[in-house]
Design an enzyme around this catalytic site. Structure first.
Site, short mmCIF file in Angstrom:
data_model
loop_
_atom_site.label_atom_id
_atom_site.label_comp_id
_atom_site.label_asym_id
_atom_site.label_seq_id
_atom_site.Cartn_x
_atom_site.Cartn_y
_atom_site.Cartn_z
N ASP A 96 0.87 -1.16 0.00
CA ASP A 96 0.00 0.00 0.00
C ASP A 96 0.91 1.22 0.00
OD1 ASP A 96 -2.30 1.66 0.55
OD2 ASP A 96 -3.20 -0.09 1.51
N ASP A 192 -3.16 4.81 -2.10
CA ASP A 192 -4.12 5.38 -1.16
C ASP A 192 -4.60 6.76 -1.64
OD1 ASP A 192 -5.15 4.95 1.66
OD2 ASP A 192 -4.26 6.93 1.89
N GLU A 260 -6.85 3.85 -5.49
CA GLU A 260 -8.05 4.22 -4.73
C GLU A 260 -8.37 5.65 -5.17
OE1 GLU A 260 -9.77 4.60 -0.17
OE2 GLU A 260 -7.78 5.36 -0.60
N HIS A 321 -11.23 -2.67 4.15
CA HIS A 321 -10.98 -2.31 5.55
C HIS A 321 -11.61 -0.99 5.95
CE1 HIS A 321 -8.23 -0.05 3.18
NE2 HIS A 321 -7.92 0.70 4.21
N ASP A 322 -12.32 -0.34 5.03
CA ASP A 322 -12.96 0.95 5.35
C ASP A 322 -14.48 0.83 5.33
OD1 ASP A 322 -10.54 2.35 5.42
OD2 ASP A 322 -10.59 2.72 3.26
#
Ligand code: GLC
Length: 532
Positions: A96, A192, A260, A321-322
């Site tokens: 990431d 990210d 993302e 994970h969000d």
């Protein structure tokens, strides 16, 4: 077709995967011990949420040293071992990369905030007077700093100051950071909040919009503001191409950029680049908010086919994970989850599955006030009953609870007396060990589908055509590559439906209810993959 267009991705949140040293926190050695499980399941690529040095205020998305590992996860040696261990098993590994911001404890920021004339003074975004920009998750984006008598900009949370990419040193340093890990062998990055990185150079005020009270895909954050000047700037699209050329320096094997990005299709396409010279893949987050119906998915597939025809490839994600765990949207129903898995692994897309999704792990039940997630802390004034009604997860702890391996202490995640987040209470049916033994389990549905994807290239790279079925509850599409043609039928209703197929069927490759024959009748919530 390149490996990244045909791959399947498994996301690991390291803190919650497997704890090898009994401190209640997952770690890299723990993950290494579980790699055979992932390989056997059939995933081809693993993406890891960050495990670099970090004060963990946002559990790793606040990096204090990009070239080191946080001690609770392990050491640099463990990270190198992880890269090698993934490769030895023939899988790819994605790290990431958080380029937009660092931790406020990063030495760069500590130096930058100390004065207006130090070497890093311009590495972050400083202004004497803030403009009207709001953060994408909270009201305030500008924060006063006494040392400089100025405000710094943080597009996410206050302890995550945004880097200033208009300073060429910053850009080069971050590109070199990527090179550092590419040289160590990582196969690419999940990027990210990539669309937040470059801001309008004049910092023009964002327009007010009454329509924008609630966050949307194009303008996350809501708060009555269109993020016209703080997100998706032309220079940000150009940055995608620059980063692509950095990645392309490493062509053997080719590496992947997976973005993302919050935005509508037109925005997303700009990041992909007209000549496919930007990011390779971008998550299509709109599908996170799916409606469990044939008509919803029929429309969505047509929309993706229209916007991302070959050589582009959509990237489909139902959980991460969000977000609230996908199974929560379908009443924690494992049969419906199997149908979703069938859809996700057979439409023309790169599927990305969040660890725990393969066993139908449900959302945790941690109240907002007890949240460790920094977002939960920002919003802890919202009454819990309202939180329970929201379509988005404000306390992201609930989708980050420890992986459920078996029915031992802490679901086999850790031997510690206390784990960093409490283990869910539903472990008796939702654990890896029990589902491995049950050939009809969700876990085995994923495993079979991943296998048939591998041996039937039409499922990876074939064209897709929606087929009219005469029944609104049935979604049907073909995947075709060369002489290979497969038909996928999904019955979204609870009732048995007869579906007449005029074309002769050569073989039933897969059936959700494991029935190896198909006579035109689809049981409720059943789906099949047929070879024509
Ligand atoms: C991304 C991450 C999220 C993190 C945020 C700030 O949205 O997925 O977990 O909190 O960026 O880095």
């Amino acid at each position: 077709m390149a490996w990244y267009h045909t791959t399947s991705i498994y996301q690991i949140y390291p803190r919650s995967y497997y704890d090898s040293n009994g401190d209640g926190i997952g770690d890299l050695q723990g993950i290494i011990q579980k790699l055979d499980y992932i390989k056997e399941l059939g995933f081809e690529t693993i993406w890891f949420s960050p495990f670099y040095s970090s004060p963990q205020q946002d559990f790793g998305y606040d990096i204090a040293d990009y070239k080191n590992i946080a001690p609770e996860y392990g050491t640099m040696q463990d990270a190198v071992q992880l890269i090698e261990a993934v490769h030895q098993r023939g899988m790819k590994i994605l790290f990431d990369m958080v380029m937009n911001h660092t931790s406020a404890q990063h030495p760069w920021f500590v130096e930058s905030k100390a004065s207006k004339n130090n070497p890093k003074a311009d590495w972050y975004i400083w202004k004497d007077k803030p403009n009207n920009w709001k953060s994408i998750v909270g009201p305030k984006a500008w924060h006063y700093c006494e040392e400089r008598n100025q405000y710094y900009y943080a597009g996410f949370l206050p302890f995550q100051p945004d880097l200033n990419y208009r300073n060429p040193e910053v850009k080069q340093t971050m590109f070199d950071t990527c090179r550092f890990w590419l040289e160590k062998g990582v196969d690419g990055f999940r990027l990210d909040i990539f669309n937040c990185i470059i801001k309008d150079k004049d910092f023009k005020d964002n327009p007010f919009s009454i329509m924008q009270a609630i966050p949307s895909q194009e303008y996350p954050g809501g708060n009555f503001q269109l993020r016209k000047y703080s997100l998706n700037q032309d220079e940000n699209f150009a940055l995608a191409q620059e980063l692509r050329s950095v990645i392309d320096e490493f062509s053997n094997p080719p590496r992947l950029l997976l973005g993302e990005v919050f935005g509508g299709h037109d925005t997303i396409k700009k990041y992909l680049g007209k000549q496919q010279d930007g990011l390779h893949l971008i998550f299509l987050f709109d599908i996170l908010f799916y409606k469990f119906s044939a008509s919803f998915f029929r429309k969505k597939i047509l929309e993706y086919e229209h916007h991302y025809p070959f050589p582009n490839m959509p990237t489909i994600v139902f959980s991460n994970h969000d977000a609230i765990r996908s199974i929560h949207r379908i009443g924690n129903n494992l049969e419906k989850a199997k149908l979703l898995a069938l859809l996700q692994l057979t439409i023309r897309a790169v599927p990305c599955i969040y660890s725990g999704e393969e066993i139908g792990m449900t959302n945790g039940n941690i109240p907002l006030k007890k949240g460790k997630d920094p977002l939960a802390k920002v919003y802890n004034w919202i009454p819990q009953f309202i939180v329970n009604l929201l379509p988005v997860g404000i306390n992201r702890d609930n989708c980050r609870t420890p992986m459920q391996w078996n029915t031992n202490k802490n679901a086999g995640f850790s031997t510690a007396d206390k784990t960093w987040l409490p283990v869910n209470t539903d472990i008796s049916e939702r654990n890896v060990a029990i589902q491995q033994k049950d050939e009809h389990s969700l876990l085995n549905v994923f495993k079979h589908l991943l296998q048939i994807r591998k041996i039937n290239p039409a499922l990876q790279s074939g064209s897709l055509e929606i087929i009219p079925t005469g029944n609104k509850q049935i979604l049907a599409y073909t995947r075709t590559l060369g002489g290979e043609k497969l038909l996928v039928l999904l019955n979204f209703s609870n009732s048995k439906i007869t579906n007449h197929i005029s074309t002769p069927i050569k073989e039933v490759l897969f059936s959700v209810n494991s029935n190896p024959t198909f006579k035109g009748i689809l049981e409720g919530l059943n789906g099949v993959v047929l070879k024509l």
